[in-house]
Design a protein around this motif. Structure first.
Motif, PDB file in Angstrom:
ATOM      1  N   LEU A 187       0.822  -1.204   0.000  1.00 15.86           N
ATOM      2  CA  LEU A 187       0.000   0.000   0.000  1.00 15.86           C
ATOM      3  C   LEU A 187       0.861   1.262   0.000  1.00 15.86           C
ATOM      4  O   LEU A 187       0.611   2.202  -0.765  1.00 15.86           O
ATOM      5  CB  LEU A 187      -0.930   0.004   1.217  1.00 15.86           C
ATOM      6  CG  LEU A 187      -2.096  -0.991   1.197  1.00 15.86           C
ATOM      7  CD1 LEU A 187      -2.760  -1.053   2.566  1.00 15.86           C
ATOM      8  CD2 LEU A 187      -3.116  -0.599   0.137  1.00 15.86           C
ATOM      9  N   LYS A 188       1.864   1.287   0.861  1.00 16.44           N
ATOM     10  CA  LYS A 188       2.738   2.461   0.938  1.00 16.44           C
ATOM     11  C   LYS A 188       3.462   2.717  -0.373  1.00 16.44           C
ATOM     12  O   LYS A 188       3.657   3.860  -0.785  1.00 16.44           O
ATOM     13  CB  LYS A 188       3.754   2.278   2.063  1.00 16.44           C
ATOM     14  CG  LYS A 188       3.177   2.406   3.462  1.00 16.44           C
ATOM     15  CD  LYS A 188       4.278   2.245   4.506  1.00 16.44           C
ATOM     16  CE  LYS A 188       3.717   2.387   5.904  1.00 16.44           C
ATOM     17  NZ  LYS A 188       4.759   2.222   6.939  1.00 16.44           N
ATOM     18  N   LYS A 189       3.837   1.645  -1.033  1.00 16.51           N
ATOM     19  CA  LYS A 189       4.648   1.762  -2.242  1.00 16.51           C
ATOM     20  C   LYS A 189       3.818   2.020  -3.495  1.00 16.51           C
ATOM     21  O   LYS A 189       4.274   2.751  -4.400  1.00 16.51           O
ATOM     22  CB  LYS A 189       5.463   0.475  -2.417  1.00 16.51           C
ATOM     23  CG  LYS A 189       6.405   0.474  -3.591  1.00 16.51           C
ATOM     24  CD  LYS A 189       7.177  -0.838  -3.636  1.00 16.51           C
ATOM     25  CE  LYS A 189       8.135  -0.875  -4.826  1.00 16.51           C
ATOM     26  NZ  LYS A 189       8.866  -2.169  -4.891  1.00 16.51           N
ATOM     27  N   ASN A 190       2.598   1.478  -3.558  1.00 19.80           N
ATOM     28  CA  ASN A 190       1.897   1.415  -4.838  1.00 19.80           C
ATOM     29  C   ASN A 190       0.520   2.075  -4.898  1.00 19.80           C
ATOM     30  O   ASN A 190      -0.055   2.161  -5.984  1.00 19.80           O
ATOM     31  CB  ASN A 190       1.727  -0.058  -5.253  1.00 19.80           C
ATOM     32  CG  ASN A 190       3.049  -0.755  -5.458  1.00 19.80           C
ATOM     33  OD1 ASN A 190       3.925  -0.255  -6.141  1.00 19.80           O
ATOM     34  ND2 ASN A 190       3.212  -1.916  -4.837  1.00 19.80           N
ATOM     35  N   TRP A 191      -0.044   2.496  -3.776  1.00 18.21           N
ATOM     36  CA  TRP A 191      -1.384   3.074  -3.865  1.00 18.21           C
ATOM     37  C   TRP A 191      -1.334   4.417  -4.596  1.00 18.21           C
ATOM     38  O   TRP A 191      -0.401   5.193  -4.392  1.00 18.21           O
ATOM     39  CB  TRP A 191      -1.982   3.271  -2.456  1.00 18.21           C
ATOM     40  CG  TRP A 191      -3.477   3.401  -2.498  1.00 18.21           C
ATOM     41  CD1 TRP A 191      -4.384   2.396  -2.412  1.00 18.21           C
ATOM     42  CD2 TRP A 191      -4.234   4.597  -2.677  1.00 18.21           C
ATOM     43  NE1 TRP A 191      -5.660   2.873  -2.521  1.00 18.21           N
ATOM     44  CE2 TRP A 191      -5.600   4.238  -2.694  1.00 18.21           C
ATOM     45  CE3 TRP A 191      -3.905   5.945  -2.846  1.00 18.21           C
ATOM     46  CZ2 TRP A 191      -6.618   5.170  -2.855  1.00 18.21           C
ATOM     47  CZ3 TRP A 191      -4.924   6.873  -3.018  1.00 18.21           C
ATOM     48  CH2 TRP A 191      -6.260   6.479  -3.015  1.00 18.21           C
ATOM     49  N   GLY A 216      -2.735  -2.082 -15.066  1.00 19.83           N
ATOM     50  CA  GLY A 216      -2.981  -1.160 -13.963  1.00 19.83           C
ATOM     51  C   GLY A 216      -2.525  -1.631 -12.606  1.00 19.83           C
ATOM     52  O   GLY A 216      -3.039  -1.155 -11.600  1.00 19.83           O
ATOM     53  N   ALA A 217      -1.556  -2.563 -12.558  1.00 14.36           N
ATOM     54  CA  ALA A 217      -1.103  -3.039 -11.250  1.00 14.36           C
ATOM     55  C   ALA A 217       0.393  -3.276 -11.256  1.00 14.36           C
ATOM     56  O   ALA A 217       0.923  -3.929 -12.156  1.00 14.36           O
ATOM     57  CB  ALA A 217      -1.812  -4.318 -10.867  1.00 14.36           C
ATOM     58  N   PRO A 218       1.095  -2.753 -10.243  1.00  9.77           N
ATOM     59  CA  PRO A 218       2.511  -3.097 -10.076  1.00  9.77           C
ATOM     60  C   PRO A 218       2.631  -4.490  -9.489  1.00  9.77           C
ATOM     61  O   PRO A 218       1.701  -4.987  -8.853  1.00  9.77           O
ATOM     62  CB  PRO A 218       3.005  -2.033  -9.090  1.00  9.77           C
ATOM     63  CG  PRO A 218       1.782  -1.675  -8.299  1.00  9.77           C
ATOM     64  CD  PRO A 218       0.614  -1.818  -9.230  1.00  9.77           C
ATOM     65  N   ASP A 243       1.225  -9.083  -8.688  1.00 13.21           N
ATOM     66  CA  ASP A 243      -0.152  -8.917  -9.123  1.00 13.21           C
ATOM     67  C   ASP A 243      -0.995 -10.088  -8.614  1.00 13.21           C
ATOM     68  O   ASP A 243      -0.890 -11.214  -9.106  1.00 13.21           O
ATOM     69  CB  ASP A 243      -0.210  -8.842 -10.646  1.00 13.21           C
ATOM     70  CG  ASP A 243      -1.561  -8.341 -11.149  1.00 13.21           C
ATOM     71  OD1 ASP A 243      -2.539  -8.454 -10.386  1.00 13.21           O
ATOM     72  OD2 ASP A 243      -1.619  -7.830 -12.278  1.00 13.21           O
ATOM     73  N   CYS A 244      -1.839  -9.813  -7.634  1.00 16.02           N
ATOM     74  CA  CYS A 244      -2.648 -10.864  -7.014  1.00 16.02           C
ATOM     75  C   CYS A 244      -3.828 -11.297  -7.882  1.00 16.02           C
ATOM     76  O   CYS A 244      -4.610 -12.165  -7.480  1.00 16.02           O
ATOM     77  CB  CYS A 244      -3.149 -10.408  -5.646  1.00 16.02           C
ATOM     78  SG  CYS A 244      -1.857 -10.345  -4.407  1.00 16.02           S
ATOM     79  N   ARG A 245      -3.966 -10.728  -9.082  1.00 15.62           N
ATOM     80  CA  ARG A 245      -4.990 -11.199 -10.023  1.00 15.62           C
ATOM     81  C   ARG A 245      -4.488 -12.413 -10.811  1.00 15.62           C
ATOM     82  O   ARG A 245      -5.283 -13.148 -11.397  1.00 15.62           O
ATOM     83  CB  ARG A 245      -5.365 -10.067 -10.989  1.00 15.62           C
ATOM     84  CG  ARG A 245      -5.992  -8.868 -10.289  1.00 15.62           C
ATOM     85  CD  ARG A 245      -6.166  -7.697 -11.229  1.00 15.62           C
ATOM     86  NE  ARG A 245      -4.882  -7.223 -11.755  1.00 15.62           N
ATOM     87  CZ  ARG A 245      -4.756  -6.203 -12.607  1.00 15.62           C
ATOM     88  NH1 ARG A 245      -5.826  -5.555 -13.021  1.00 15.62           N
ATOM     89  NH2 ARG A 245      -3.559  -5.827 -13.032  1.00 15.62           N
TER      90      ARG A 245
END
Length: 440
Positions: A103-107, A297-299, A302-304
């Motif tokens: 969260l800190k790095k990528n939000w 759209g995700a660094p 990727d949990c998808r």
């Protein structure tokens, strides 16, 4: 405890990886199976005496050892260290980021990423709730996102097993849980039910979507400062009495269904929330990523990925961190080698390790020997180094790392060509093998 200490003469501590429950978690090296592990060491403190430690240690081991799920870390070993007297729990080592770090790095990240994280989270916790085991301290710090996109729910050190045949040890010196993620009934009367974990899930989902805590003005990208007791008290009062602001007011891109679900997880009355994580997963399931979806759209991590590519091999590691891994003895001998015979012994050892099925360890041994021998005798020394380089390239190919093996052959061919005469048989041999690999 300090780096280099061997727990039970088997697990060599390397560096501290975090803190959880009543123990310190270390990255360690399993000397028997030559693999990285996580070791949680429990030791008596001013707040927790040996009886508390032993009871809680046994509870964590028993409450998680029989839970088999990709989202829960595997338990490998438990015991008491004969030298220090400390209890230890050995678990699967997860290489990646905590959700807090992510969260800190990528939000901000795509909403579909938050949905995928919540889906994996609910799936893992559903396994625990079926036992039933209640975690009681769910927060971003206790969720790991592995480098291949899988989520792991960590630290069951203060879990409650809700079965009459399992004792429930409690400490009277500390209130369990973390402010900001406690359900109202947990704050008010210490309740421990699956619905309380569901509330904490709602807090975490809110944070992922809104970029701040449920009743916090501090962005998730900023380092959280130590809160005073008065601030924590006011925060808990708001969790007990105030209705959260809808997520869509803070981030309009969040779809209405997801805003409604998040607020439902945060209902004050446990009866108004989904009863268990399994029910939460059922509500998320229709909206999870599906096979064939495009991932944008995700660094990383990727949990998808696990939803979009079910059954696919893990995402390949780009730059794995091996700085903390204990070198094999043969590597240490290679670094101190003085003669060509020493390097040949290292290569022989690598072959025996590979024959035993420990190919990763064997490749590290041989790579180290190649590098050191090249520095000592030159990169195209034909009495030793070239043979080692060819053997290493072939080992990479045999491990399925064909691109790396082909690149190793190409580099060797370039260096040999610059230093050899036209028609050199060795150059021709290397060129033929390189062409064979690149055309395969």
């Amino acid at each position: 405890m300090k780096p280099g200490v061997k727990i039970n003469q088997r697990y060599e501590l390397q560096c501290r990886a975090g803190k959880g429950g009543m123990g310190v978690v270390w990255k360690a090296w399993d000397l028997t199976l030559a693999r990285p592990v996580a070791v949680k060491v429990y030791a008596p403190t001013d707040d927790y005496q040996p009886a508390d430690i032993l009871a809680r240690f046994r509870l964590e081991a028993q409450s998680t050892a029989h839970l088999s799920h990709a989202g829960l870390p595997a338990i490998y070993d438990v015991g008491e260290d004969g030298r220090s007297g400390n209890y230890f729990l050995v678990m699967e080592f997860v290489e990646g980021l905590t959700l807090r770090e992510y969260l800190k790095k990528n939000w901000p990240f795509d909403v579909s990423v938050a949905v995928a994280i919540a889906g994996q989270f609910a799936s893992a916790l559903a396994m625990a709730h079926d036992v039933p085991v209640v975690h009681r301290d769910l927060k971003p710090e206790n969720i790991m996102l592995s480098n291949d996109g899988f989520l792991k729910v960590m630290d069951f050190g203060i879990a409650s097993v809700l079965r009459p045949d399992v004792p429930r040890p409690e400490s009277t010196r500390e209130e369990w849980g973390t402010a900001g993620y406690k359900a109202p009934e947990h704050i008010e009367r210490g309740a421990k039910e699956p619905s309380s974990d569901v509330y904490a899930m709602g807090c975490i989902l809110y944070e992922m979507l809104a970029g701040r805590g449920v009743f916090s003005e501090q962005p998730v990208t900023e380092t959280t400062a130590e809160e005073g007791k008065e601030t924590l008290y006011l925060l808990q009062q708001r969790h007990m009495k105030e209705r959260p602001r809808p997520v869509r007011e803070l981030r309009p891109a969040v779809p209405q269904w997801l805003d409604d679900l998040t607020l439902r997880l945060l209902e004050k009355d446990p009866g108004d929330r989904p009863a268990t994580a399994r029910e939460v997963f059922g509500l998320l399931a229709p909206h999870l990523p599906a096979p064939g979806d495009r991932l944008t759209g995700a660094p990383p991590p990727d949990c998808r990925w696990p939803f979009v590519h079910p059954g696919a091999p893990p995402v390949p590691k780009q730059t794995p961190d091996t700085s903390w891994v204990r070198p094999a003895p043969s590597v240490e001998r290679g670094l101190n080698a003085r003669s060509r015979a020493d390097f040949r012994k290292a290569a022989e050892h690598a072959r025996s390790v590979a024959a035993a099925g420990r190919t990763q360890e064997a490749e590290r041994v041989l790579a180290e020997a190649v590098a050191e021998a090249g520095r000592r005798f030159g990169p195209v020394d034909r009495s030793l180094v070239v043979d080692l380089r060819i053997e290493h390239a072939e080992m990479l190919v045999g491990m399925g790392r064909t691109a790396e093996g082909t690149a190793a052959y190409r580099q060797l061919l370039d260096e040999l060509t610059r230093t050899s005469r036209r028609g050199d048989q060795l150059v021709r041999k290397v060129a033929d093998r390189w062409n064979e690999l690149r055309n395969s």
